[in-house]
Design an enzyme around this catalytic site. Sequence first.
Site, PDB file in Angstrom:
ATOM      1  N   SER A 102       0.819  -1.211   0.000  1.00 36.54           N
ATOM      2  CA  SER A 102       0.000   0.000   0.000  1.00 36.54           C
ATOM      3  C   SER A 102       0.854   1.263   0.000  1.00 36.54           C
ATOM      4  O   SER A 102       1.620   1.508  -0.928  1.00 36.54           O
ATOM      5  CB  SER A 102      -0.952  -0.041   1.202  1.00 36.54           C
ATOM      6  OG  SER A 102      -1.912   0.974   1.127  1.00 36.54           O
ATOM      7  N   ASP A 241      -2.243   6.342  -3.552  1.00 36.40           N
ATOM      8  CA  ASP A 241      -1.117   5.693  -2.884  1.00 36.40           C
ATOM      9  C   ASP A 241      -0.608   4.550  -3.757  1.00 36.40           C
ATOM     10  O   ASP A 241      -1.046   4.380  -4.900  1.00 36.40           O
ATOM     11  CB  ASP A 241      -1.510   5.217  -1.481  1.00 36.40           C
ATOM     12  CG  ASP A 241      -2.533   4.092  -1.504  1.00 36.40           C
ATOM     13  OD1 ASP A 241      -3.277   3.981  -2.490  1.00 36.40           O
ATOM     14  OD2 ASP A 241      -2.581   3.318  -0.523  1.00 36.40           O
ATOM     15  N   ASP A 243      -0.953   1.340  -4.035  1.00 29.45           N
ATOM     16  CA  ASP A 243      -1.849   0.369  -4.667  1.00 29.45           C
ATOM     17  C   ASP A 243      -3.176   0.994  -5.072  1.00 29.45           C
ATOM     18  O   ASP A 243      -4.096   0.292  -5.480  1.00 29.45           O
ATOM     19  CB  ASP A 243      -2.074  -0.856  -3.775  1.00 29.45           C
ATOM     20  CG  ASP A 243      -2.875  -0.545  -2.517  1.00 29.45           C
ATOM     21  OD1 ASP A 243      -2.866   0.619  -2.078  1.00 29.45           O
ATOM     22  OD2 ASP A 243      -3.488  -1.480  -1.965  1.00 29.45           O
ATOM     23  N   ASP A 245      -5.747   2.378  -3.614  1.00 28.08           N
ATOM     24  CA  ASP A 245      -7.038   2.182  -2.962  1.00 28.08           C
ATOM     25  C   ASP A 245      -7.409   3.378  -2.090  1.00 28.08           C
ATOM     26  O   ASP A 245      -8.439   3.369  -1.421  1.00 28.08           O
ATOM     27  CB  ASP A 245      -7.081   0.881  -2.163  1.00 28.08           C
ATOM     28  CG  ASP A 245      -6.100   0.849  -0.992  1.00 28.08           C
ATOM     29  OD1 ASP A 245      -5.284   1.790  -0.857  1.00 28.08           O
ATOM     30  OD2 ASP A 245      -6.142  -0.128  -0.219  1.00 28.08           O
TER      31      ASP A 245
END
Length: 445
Positions: A102, A241, A243, A245
Amino acid sequence: MGRKFFGTDGIRGRTNDSVMTAATAMRVGQAAGNYFVRGGHRHRVVIGKDTRLSGYMMESALVAGFTSVGMDVIMTGPLPTPAIALLTREMRADLGVMISASHNLFPDNGIKLFGPDGFKLSDEAESEIEALLDSEPKLASAENIGRARRIEDARGRYIHAIKNSVASDIRFDGLKVVVDCAHGAAYEVAPSAIWELGADVVTLGVDPNGTNINDGVGSTAIEALQAKVVEERADIGLALDGDADRLIVVDENGRKVDGDQIMALIATRMHERDLLKGGGVVATVMSNLGLERYLDTLGLSLERTKVGDRYVLERMRAGGFNVGGEQSGHMILLDHATTGDGSVAALRILSSLVRSTRPASEMLHVFEPVPQLLKNVRYDAGQPLEDHAVQRVIAEVEGELAGKGRLVIRPSGTEPVIRVMAEGDDAGQVERVVDRVCNAVREAA
């Protein structure tokens, strides 16, 4: 049984150290594969990743684990976490896997698991898989070993899906948008989707080299985006960010807009159109008291959960809500995605900007937040929050804030850090109580 591997968001840690090794990844593939191999159909898992150097190693190890227990593997290459959730459901797969840490820097990596419905696994399912990690895997016979293949159209599928979250009469013509992808998983798909809808797109963080993910860019380091928006005289800036999400927004003046304001705007627009479900919004204990007060003026509730988008999602599904998220930028819009999706949230914000006659600085300032302060205290070992002196200080501070504000203290689920947050109408009091708790934790640690 205590959980050695799974934390608040899958498995995460420093690569080639502790739990985040190739050996662990292969064992996870075998254990999760054994857990999901049920029935007589050919079993399938979708595996995606962000842009970390270690993603190649973790991907190969997971492929080995899954194929060894008889699951076929579909690899997508770098794609956002919500894209993997989407493809898992669309491709009728038994399981989806995202390799990402992440918003963490490149030395870390992680493994997130999605069920066949595209939702993250429950705590119970993760605990059952964790138990299987301590036992010998049930390997497939030689003729039933799984096959692996890489698909090339995954990015196009995801771009098409997120564009469908925007009304067909909406175009972004005339908008100048700076998009910061954190050198992460959305480095191609997010700018492409926004450009295809007509915006003039200026990009940041779209040159991943394996080691620069989230490094000075993205939703946790927005200074570069703030400067770029002002320099380009853009209408708005969007920061994802690693990833993709989560989403943080910057208005045309370079001012940060966090997840609370984004939730407030989206919920307001949906409420006006009678599209908001559940009678309110689901957020975590970290969301600002100002959001709660604002929603109350609309006759809407703010349901709070413990920190973690998975817990927000669980409450949303249980209560029939379709809007939820976190102050940090996770936006869950269940009408369009089964997990946090920064790109979908970004398109909704841009749609509102197109429909509005106001600049982003006015449109995105939905409510007045109360003073809130969050500080982190790192520790090396032990349980600082169990120290009697720390507990005494916490009790005294909670008494001082009673009726005037809130104190939230929690250990991070991904690193050895205690997070101390307080909020209230008196900014000076908020700062004093946070420092007092932090000092007590440092002494105990």
